[in-house]
Design an enzyme around this catalytic site. Structure first.
Site, mmCIF file in Angstrom:
data_model
loop_
_atom_site.group_PDB
_atom_site.id
_atom_site.type_symbol
_atom_site.label_atom_id
_atom_site.label_comp_id
_atom_site.label_asym_id
_atom_site.label_seq_id
_atom_site.Cartn_x
_atom_site.Cartn_y
_atom_site.Cartn_z
ATOM 1 C CD1 TRP A 138 34.747 30.569 30.198
ATOM 2 C CD2 TRP A 138 34.448 28.906 28.729
ATOM 3 N NE1 TRP A 138 33.469 30.677 29.691
ATOM 4 C CE2 TRP A 138 33.273 29.668 28.785
ATOM 5 C CE3 TRP A 138 34.483 27.808 27.869
ATOM 6 C CZ2 TRP A 138 32.142 29.368 28.029
ATOM 7 C CZ3 TRP A 138 33.364 27.518 27.100
ATOM 8 C CH2 TRP A 138 32.208 28.287 27.188
ATOM 9 C CG ASP B 57 38.254 27.412 23.299
ATOM 10 O OD1 ASP B 57 37.724 27.364 24.425
ATOM 11 O OD2 ASP B 57 37.734 28.043 22.343
ATOM 12 C CE LYS C 145 33.937 35.878 24.010
ATOM 13 N NZ LYS C 145 33.463 34.485 24.180
#
Lengths: 459, 459
Positions: free
Chosen positions: A188, A269, A305
């Protein structure tokens, strides 16, 4: 990467003074060291940034920062008037109708909260909402995790994934002897910036293999094997962003053995628990494997999310420690990182999460809605793969159904992407990443056409 | 086994040796077998477990951090069982019944938001546009030239702390040689914020214990003595912790010396409307400096004036000499926010936008704010009367009336403050600060007795 940007844009004090001196008509030679070396304010004439009444601004040396590449895609999409445009840029879930989604169970939780007359808006503790922290740790590690039973986990509420990573990074920069963090190549875009500003030095380990569009497992093992003892290793718990390529369970086990034998410190993560496979336990397997061996690790958890709470900024940082005593001390030091950053975290999102997680029926409803989102994305993968096969698009597109999570790394190159944007109004990041969440049954054919054309016209 | 020993040897300097229970690793294996984890073969796991269990925690050297001096007060209060106990520690408004208060306009706004069923998509990095607009207008006045000319860069921040931190990070990056000047005393967290942002700071004299008032000459002298181009942190109104504000004439003189030294004013505005009851009156100092043409920074918070403590809602505003500078500054502030928390929480921002942006709710808000400020003024008055009547020494207690805002510096030193707690069960910070928001009219007499006793009988 972020570091290079920073250095490029910081004008050296010498150059800045020189520019100002010219404005003021002051004789200034860069070679003269007196202006730079002297610390005595009364000795040197320091042409200050606000001196003079010219077009002078204190902020004269502040240059325009480039637009964030990922968010910039949506900006461009919004400007496009075409009726067939598709936004496959930012990673937020969309329904079949292309609309954002607020989960029913979230709406219900919010109703309860807003209509509760006893509810107040007093400051949370620095570490956040206690219930939320306990429930979040249980969610990611499993309610029966020995680490939790033994009180070895320090959990603090943070601002979604980003905030958890930043607080974790700052803590490590202060309290861990080894300040290097290894992040996967690719990862990311915000990861290197977060860790650099946290005070860590960022290195990469090989991850994505463009020839197979899969995992470069050998490269990964080799690179981690070279890492110094104590180095931090960033691992995507599941649904790797941006590639969608995850290690298998066997590969995770080998990674775990390597990391433990080298004395490396894993930092997970976890942004897609439950959202990747549709199953909360399955998506936490990698983390739980590491915790099960009794070793230490950090976990950044996001509810952006999987609960659709993007804008509420809800997440948690957990540090699994060797002992309960260490965990208590670690928590106290985490507070010292948080207090000068934002004092204490925002209550709304965390309250929604806690309300859902602690109620059996609401939790169950959540798992159903979560699976529905994950299933829709998996369906889109299948549909896109089938559509390309139907068109006879050259190449192996099986990675579309092998990759996991919200994103697919198509393998399309920059020129092909530019072509697709220009001719077909497909908006995606230039690295070839598409957000499957932004697709619907209606738009899959159009995307397939675009890919087909791009592959045909541009090599 | 050899490799495990080698591991310990390698890591010897970094781990403090902690004797582990002899059977610890076997305990863990036993537990694993009980859970029947299918992922592990017994043999491999045993080897790994040994490698892990001879290690000490990486965080063994982490020491216990001291409790936060301000937030620790509430904690101590909580565990006190005495009926007469009074919490004058943390700065959150309380009603006359000493209950937390959620403003009616906030409840109305939340209900509206719920009815509208808004989504929870990510905000832009700079926050909610509607929020930023009304916030800048509230602070500077909608018809202010800086607003009309688009010269204000406003970024939504995590309340006052988060906004201060963003500004500090910006100062560190673009003014790496510059110092921050903070008042002596100031809010305890200011130093932490500048420390963590790596901005050097020094203090300017502020509080005069002899007068329990402002040491104006000392303040001006210290601001003058600082290196040119320093960032001067000023409390817009209702100075925390003293409650002592400069007069309008003094503000002009402060502006003179700041101008003379080409310093940059940096306002912390946490109490607009909450101090005097009037939004415009409380913005006087900021608007004065703007009128005089300074480029300046303002960190703003809605924690107190809208009672949105836990929502973490505020803003950093940078007034620039041109709209171009403002655009550039905004872009760089975004670049600092992204690796900290990506984008700010939406809930509090929407509440503010709905209240401040709606004429009816805005007026209702002003009324509620006048009630809150009014209650505090009333308790000040009552406390002053009680002190004057009951203290036969002739000491001048009028500073209680002259001070403004939530806090009052009583002039009590540490030993006296401790006495307040030990004998009278009155909880306050050790610097002699009391929070009038936590005081009810009915308790003023008790407080007066305690202050008089502590002042006269404790050395």
């Amino acid at each position: 990467m972020g570091d290079a940007n920073m250095r490029a844009e910081l004008v050296s004090p010498g150059r800045r003074l020189g520019t100002l001196a010219r404005h003021l008509g002051v004789d200034y030679s860069p070679a003269s060291s007196s202006l730079m070396a002297s610390h005595n304010a009364s000795e040197i004439v320091t042409p200050s940034p606000t001196a003079g009444s010219y077009d002078g601004s204190v902020f004269a040396n502040v240059v325009q920062a480039p637009e964030d590449p990922i968010l910039g895609v949506t900006v461009a999409y919004n400007k496009d008037p075409s009726p067939v445009k598709v936004n496959l840029g930012v990673g937020a879930y969309r329904t079949e109708d292309g609309k954002p989604l607020v989960l029913n169970v979230v709406r219900r939780a919010e109703q309860l909260l807003v209509n509760d007359p006893s509810r107040v808006k007093e400051y949370l503790p620095i570490t956040g909402l206690a219930d939320f922290n306990k429930l979040s740790a249980k969610l990611i590690f499993g309610a029966d995790s020995p680490a939790i039973q033994e009180n070895r986990v320090a959990t603090v509420q943070c601002l979604s994934g980003t905030g958890s990573l930043r607080v974790g990074g700052e803590f490590l920069a202060r309290h861990h002897h080894e300040h290097t963090i290894y992040i996967p190549q690719l990862t990311w875009g915000n990861h290197p910036k977060v860790f650099t500003l946290a005070g860590l030095s960022v290195k990469t380990y090989r991850y994505y293999d463009p020839t197979t569009r899969g995992l470069n497992f050998q490269g990964l093992l080799e690179d981690l094997n070279m890492a110094p003892c104590g180095a931090i290793v960033l691992l995507h718990a599941c649904a790797h962003n941006p590639t969608g390529v995850d290690p298998t369970l066997d590969q995770w086990e080998q990674i775990r053995l390597l990391i433990r034998s080298k004395g490396l410190l894993p930092f997970f993560d976890s942004a897609y628990q439950g959202f990747a496979s549709g199953n909360l336990e399955a998506d936490a397997q990698s983390i739980r494997m590491f915790v099960a061996d009794g070793g230490e690790c950090l976990t950044a958890q996001s509810y952006a999310k999987n609960m659709g709470l993007y804008g509420e900024r809800v997440g948690a940082l957990s540090i699994v420690c060797k002992s309960a005593d260490v965990a208590v001390r670690v928590e106290s030091q985490l507070k010292l990182v948080i207090r000068p950053m934002y004092s204490n975290p925002p209550i709304h999102g965390a309250s929604i999460v806690a309300t859902i997680l602690k109620d059996r029926e609401m939790y169950h409803e959540w798992t159903i809605e979560l699976k529905a989102m994950a299933d829709r994305i998996i369906r889109m993968r299948q549909q896109l793969f089938d559509a390309l096969r139907t068109r006879g698009t050259p190449g192996d597109w099986s990675h579309i159904i092998k990759q996991i999570g919200m994103f697919t790394f198509t393998g399309l190159n920059r020129e092909q992407v530019t072509f697709m944007t220009k001719e077909y109004h497909i908006y995606m990041t230039s690295d070839g990443r598409i957000s499957m969440a932004g697709l619907s049954s209606k738009t899959v054919p159009h995307l397939a056409d675009a890919i087909h054309a791009a592959v045909a016209r541009i090599k | 086994m050899a490799s495990a020993l080698a591991l310990v040897a390698l890591s010897a300097p970094f781990f403090r040796a902690v004797p582990l229970p002899e059977n610890s690793m076997f305990q863990r294996i036993g537990a694993e077998k009980k859970h029947g984890n299918p992922l592990f073969k017994g043999k491999d796991f045993r080897r790994v477990s040994m490698t892990v269990s001879v290690n000490v925690s990486r965080f063994e050297g982490v020491t216990m951090a001291p409790p936060d001096p301000i937030l620790g007060v509430s904690e101590a209060f909580r565990v006190d069982t005495n009926d007469l106990k009074l919490n004058l520690g943390v700065g959150a408004y309380r009603t006359e019944e000493l209950q937390p208060y959620v403003l009616n306009v906030v409840k109305k706004a939340e209900k509206l938001m719920l009815e509208r069923g808004e989504n929870k998509e990510y905000l832009p990095i700079e926050g909610l546009a509607a929020f930023n607009k009304v916030t800048a207008e509230l602070l500077f006045g909608a018809d202010n030239s800086v607003i009309q000319e688009g010269r204000v860069a406003t970024i939504q921040g995590l309340s006052g702390t988060g906004s201060l931190r963003l500004a500090a990070a910006f100062i560190q990056r673009y003014f790496p040689d510059a110092k921050a000047l903070i008042s002596s005393p100031t809010w305890g967290n200011h130093k932490n914020i500048f420390n963590d942002a790596r901005v050097p700071w020094s203090e300017y004299r502020y509080y005069d214990p002899r007068t329990v008032g402002l040491d104006f000459d000392g303040m001006v002298a210290d601001i003058k003595a600082a290196p040119d181009g320093s960032f001067v942190l000023l409390h817009g109104c209702a100075h925390n912790p003293t409650g002592i504000d400069p007069t309008p004439e003094q503000w002009e003189k402060i502006a003179d010396v700041i101008q003379e030294k080409n310093h940059i004013p940096f306002f912390d505005v946490a109490y607009q409307g909450f101090a005097s009851g009037s939004l415009d009156a409380d913005a006087y100092s900021v608007r004065l400096f703007v009128k005089r043409g300074f480029e300046l920074l303002v960190a703003q918070s809605y924690s107190k004036n809208l009672g949105l403590y836990a929502e973490r809602i505020g803003a950093i505003n940078v007034v620039c000499s041109s709209s171009d500078a403002g655009t550039r500054v905004k872009s760089q502030l975004k670049r600092l926010a992204r690796p900290m928390y990506s984008n700010p929480p939406v809930h509090g921002a929407r509440i503010v936008a709905n209240v401040v942006g709606d004429p009816i709710l805005f007026n209702e808000w002003k009324q509620e704010m006048e009630l809150m400020a009014g209650r505090i003024k009333n308790v000040r008055q009552r406390l002053y009367e009680n002190l004057s009547q009951k203290d036969k020494s002739g000491k001048d207690w009028s500073f209680v009336l002259k001070q403004i805002g939530m806090f009052s510096y009583t002039g009590l030193h540490k030993a006296q403050s401790d006495h307040m707690t030990d004998k009278w069960h009155i909880y306050m910070t050790k610097d002699g600060r009391i929070s009038l928001a936590g005081l009810s009219l009915s308790k003023c007499e008790y407080l007066a007795d305690a202050i008089i006793d502590s002042f006269h009988n404790v050395d």
